[in-house]
Design an enzyme around this catalytic site. Structure first.
Site, PDB file in Angstrom:
ATOM      1  N   HIS A 116     -10.200   1.406   1.299  1.00 34.77           N
ATOM      2  CA  HIS A 116      -9.708   2.735   1.701  1.00 34.77           C
ATOM      3  C   HIS A 116     -10.869   3.708   1.909  1.00 34.77           C
ATOM      4  O   HIS A 116     -10.782   4.614   2.740  1.00 34.77           O
ATOM      5  CB  HIS A 116      -8.754   3.309   0.653  1.00 34.77           C
ATOM      6  N   CYS A 150       0.846  -1.189   0.000  1.00 31.88           N
ATOM      7  CA  CYS A 150       0.000   0.000   0.000  1.00 31.88           C
ATOM      8  C   CYS A 150       0.885   1.243   0.000  1.00 31.88           C
ATOM      9  O   CYS A 150       1.843   1.316   0.775  1.00 31.88           O
ATOM     10  CB  CYS A 150      -0.904  -0.005   1.239  1.00 31.88           C
ATOM     11  N   LEU A 151       0.551   2.201  -0.866  1.00 31.52           N
ATOM     12  CA  LEU A 151       1.343   3.435  -0.942  1.00 31.52           C
ATOM     13  C   LEU A 151       1.318   4.202   0.375  1.00 31.52           C
ATOM     14  O   LEU A 151       2.208   5.000   0.641  1.00 31.52           O
ATOM     15  CB  LEU A 151       0.831   4.326  -2.078  1.00 31.52           C
TER      16      LEU A 151
HETATM   17 ZN    ZN Z   1      -3.598   1.171  -0.193  1.00 34.64          ZN
END
Ligand code: ZN
Length: 185
Positions: free
Chosen positions: A146, A100-101
């Site tokens: 998210h 995940c960024l």
């Molecule tokens: Zn993510």
């Protein structure tokens, strides 16, 4: 123009459910620019998906794209999805690696539904209704999470597979032959 900064775990935006984006607001230059900026930020970070809360915008919006130069037929073209509903379709849960960024450098095995039905709007307010399967289904479920304040760590059933990227590449990557976790979401 500077790239939109991506917020990291600990930022409240990642734990706050996102608000629906009214079609009238979606059409504004401000929102169209946000979508363009999110696409740019995703590509700059070499990610395959980015949800609005990851840039601190509490709106039900995500973008994704997974181009595969070695296998163009397997590429997942760019999509922007607004106000999505994601419905799992029948099938055994599939485990694969995710990153995940907003949780830089970590990888873990996450179970996801193999296919999902996606309904929502595209960036121009046109209705979307399609089925995503395989890696695309995984990306969609990760980004949809998210919008509900959920991150992939919450979906892991066993934290033993959690690893830093370099160690993952050295010791774990070959364990299932998958390379999807090369690029975080
Ligand atoms: Zn993510």
């Amino acid at each position: 123009m500077a790239t939109l900064p991506i917020v990291r775990l600990g930022h409240p935006a990642l734990r706050t459910p996102a608000e629906p984006l009214p079609a009238s607001r979606l059409a504004t230059p401000e929102m169209q620019r946000l979508i363009d900026d999110m696409i740019e930020a995703m590509r700059d970070a070499e990610g395959v998906g980015l949800a609005a809360p990851q840039v601190g915008a509490g709106l039900q919006l995500f973008v994704y794209e997974a181009l595969d130069e070695e296998n163009p037929a397997g590429s997942i073209p760019l999509r922007a999805v607004v106000n999505p509903m994601v419905e799992p379709l029948p099938g055994e849960m599939v485990y694969d690696w995710e990153g995940c960024l907003s949780i830089p450098d970590l990888r873990g095995l996450v179970p996801r539904h193999p296919q999902v039905r996606v309904r929502g709007l595209d960036r121009h307010g046109k209705r979307l209704d399609y089925v995503a399967a395989g890696f695309e289904a995984r990306i969609v479920q990760h980004e949809f999470d998210h919008l509900n304040g959920v991150v992939f760590l919450d979906r892991m059933r066993d934290l033993h597979s959690l690893a830093f990227y370099d160690e993952w590449e050295e010791y774990l990557r070959e364990s299932d032959g998958s390379s999807s976790a090369d690029r975080p979401e």
